[in-house]
Design a protein around this motif. Structure first.
Motif, short mmCIF file in Angstrom:
data_model
loop_
_atom_site.label_atom_id
_atom_site.label_comp_id
_atom_site.label_asym_id
_atom_site.label_seq_id
_atom_site.Cartn_x
_atom_site.Cartn_y
_atom_site.Cartn_z
N ASN A 1 4.36 -4.20 -1.97
CA ASN A 1 3.85 -4.23 -3.34
C ASN A 1 4.89 -4.74 -4.34
O ASN A 1 5.04 -4.21 -5.45
N TYR B 1 1.93 4.37 4.05
CA TYR B 1 2.38 4.58 2.68
C TYR B 1 1.32 5.38 1.93
O TYR B 1 0.12 5.25 2.22
N GLY C 1 3.24 4.22 -2.99
CA GLY C 1 4.19 3.40 -2.27
C GLY C 1 5.25 4.18 -1.53
O GLY C 1 6.21 3.59 -1.02
#
Length: 324
Positions: free
Chosen positions: A231, A310, A314
């Motif tokens: 991400n 995850y 995150g």
């Protein structure tokens, strides 16, 4: 969290897996443990690592794992002394560059590079080690802009304590417990992939308040750097060595600083571990090793893999390594 784990090469002792996806297939680049007959010590003399194999698969948890055979041996390297420890690889413009640590004829670890035309090798080593290189555990990371970096360094047998500011010191030492921990290193590679493009930089790991982790912190760096992105964030993961954990920290760029986040893997059977993290076919995987098949001998290790997950923020969910 207890999860399904798989031993990838049950008929041989392989360790320190570096794993990448090339041409839609997973390739595994481990070190190779051989029984040396030398008693275990902090210098790693019991690790008799004299060659590298490459393995590949297209189904991480259940598919066939192909052994592509020996791709580099100690005697193939012109500057060789001994001990081919963990390695890693990068692809650029259709060529493959294998980075490896080895002790030279003065028993000092340097980093070398060998070049191949296919991900499964064979690899032809350069005549000399990389200028300005030292210590162990090269981990190669290609960023989205095409820049390629190497993270490296390991304490004790990895000799990182012999250096300050990229220069060898006369009296190797570790920081006191209340001093900042000894950091790993990161350096960008030159365009030809054969040398450093700059001087290696220290990799700073801090707590949430920006304070560097101290040498006494059980989550400080010891060896086995790995870098991946999730991400848009840079995830630096590493082994803590004598506290037997795999931990991670997050930063906004390849150089850091990185803020400590937590534990990825609790202790395994067989002292410390070494790892890599990849995404393949929509899932994330943690590759590592332990010593269960050899009965707990730390120098005879076996490759394992487990799915990594995850949470919505995150954070990496901690995995139970099965050790003490």
């Amino acid at each position: 969290m207890k999860k399904e784990m798989r031993y990838l090469v049950p008929n041989d002792y392989m360790a320190d897996p570096s794993v990448h996806v090339f041409n839609g297939r997973v390739y595994i680049y481990p070190s190779h443990d051989w029984e040396s007959g030398v008693p275990e010590n902090d210098n790693g003399d019991h690790f008799n690592m004299r060659d590298y194999h490459v393995f590949s698969t297209d189904d991480v948890m259940h598919g066939e794992v192909v052994d592509h055979g020996v791709v580099l041996r100690v005697e193939d390297v012109p500057w060789a002394g001994r001990q081919l420890w963990d390695c890693d690889i990068a692809e650029k413009e259709g060529r493959y560059y294998l980075y490896f640590p080895m002790k030279d004829r003065n028993d000092i670890f340097r980093l070398g590079v060998a070049v191949g035309e296919k991900p499964e090798g064979p690899f032809i080593p350069q005549p000399d080690p990389i200028k300005g290189s030292y210590s162990i555990d090269p981990a190669v990371f290609k960023d989205d802009d095409g820049s390629i970096y190497i993270y490296f360094g390991g304490i004790w047998g990895g000799q990182l304590q012999r250096y300050r500011d990229n220069k060898a010191i006369e009296h190797p030492c570790l920081p006191d417990n209340d001093e900042p921990a000894l950091p790993s290193r990161v350096v960008k590679l030159r365009d030809d992939m054969l040398e450093f493009a700059e001087s290696p930089r220290a990799v700073l790991i801090t707590d949430v308040d920006g304070n560097p982790l101290k040498a006494s912190d059980p989550h400080r760096f010891f060896e086995a750097s790995w870098m991946h992105k999730y991400n848009g964030k840079y995830y630096l993961s590493y082994s803590t060595g004598d506290t037997h954990l795999l931990c991670y920290a997050i930063g906004d760029n390849p150089y850091g600083p990185f803020v400590y986040q937590g534990v990825i893997l609790t202790p395994v059977v067989g002292w410390t571990t070494h790892h890599s993290i990849i995404q393949y076919k929509g899932k994330w995987y943690l590759f590592h090793h332990d010593c269960v098949p050899s009965g707990g001998k730390t120098w005879l290790r076996s490759l394992k893999v487990v799915e990594l997950e995850y949470d919505e923020d995150g954070k990496i969910q901690t995995i139970d390594g099965g050790g003490e």
